[in-house]
Design an enzyme around this catalytic site. Sequence first.
Site, short mmCIF file in Angstrom:
data_model
loop_
_atom_site.label_atom_id
_atom_site.label_comp_id
_atom_site.label_asym_id
_atom_site.label_seq_id
_atom_site.Cartn_x
_atom_site.Cartn_y
_atom_site.Cartn_z
CD GLU A 1 39.29 17.17 -10.33
OE1 GLU A 1 40.46 17.41 -10.70
OE2 GLU A 1 38.70 16.10 -10.61
CD GLU B 1 42.83 17.14 -7.43
OE1 GLU B 1 42.99 16.47 -8.49
OE2 GLU B 1 41.82 17.07 -6.73
#
Length: 343
Positions: A170, A276
């Site tokens: 991320e 995710e």
Amino acid sequence: MKKIMKRLTALALSLTMVGGLSVAAAPAPKAEAATAFAKGADVSWLSEMEFYNWAFYNDAGNKQDALQILKDHGINSIRLRVWVNPSINFSNKADVVKQAVRAKNMGFRIMIDFHYSDVWADPAHQTKPSAWKSKDFNGLKQAVYDHTYDVLNTLKAQGVTPEWVQVGNETNDGMLWEDGRASKSMSNFAQLINSGYDAVKKVNADTKVIVHLSNGYDNSLFRWMFDGLKANGAKYDVIGMSLYPDKSNWQTLNQQTLNNMNDMVSRYGKEVMISEVGMDASDPATSKAFLSDIIAKTRAVSGGKGLGVFYWEPEQYGTWYAYTKGAFDSKGKVTIALDAFLN
């Protein structure tokens, strides 16, 4: 003589009549199997949960290995995070190798997710490992290379070659702050990615390298990042996304994410993946609808470049780390949410 007759018989079986003449039939072209769509789960908490004797129950309510429960619900790929020197004995190199070998032996494909930190790396936290804090930028690049190579080479020695590797987790504003903060120096971030990329390809040239951002619906974020990386010569194969909607907005965010995935394919010529996803465990029916839809949309990405969807920590339940987006109920029984992966 028997050997000669067998050969003649085999030859006769391979002949066809064309215009009255016997000629050897051309061998049928071999069908190239399409790479299977990755239906995945990040289960990095699993070894810790098992250490503390958390149990998992299948649809029938029987206690069972969590990985087998996931496999029986269509999951074919496992994602594992790696921290550099964590304070706990989980998500370090030894734990990841152990879990990857276990998953591979059960027939799962493997993704490795490098955080390049001793703790969680995410859009708000990209803290350097303690052992790297005194390094200059060239030292950081070498540390990224060495750590990536070491983990992957150790896995390879144990018979595990990951299909995908995330170079950072991320990384909305880069990693290894402040040196690798993208808004401060996109060039530095690109160089760090390239260090990881080079290490991955040194171990196995076929492993696909992922650059992963959160908020997969945010096209402006993705354009800013990947325009910048392109301008600075970053090397990678796949654009990864996270997506955590709620029951009030999942349909809107799923459509925006599909639009963004198609834009990434068109704009940069890269494959895309949902690295995710998660939704509130208290509403498994809505979670199943969300998952079914985002899986279908990822499969529909232009050019067949949508590689897969990974659920983040579906095995979590109850009070474990106060996370509320698993796919097991409060007593550890799998919910219908994961049925979405059976399609």
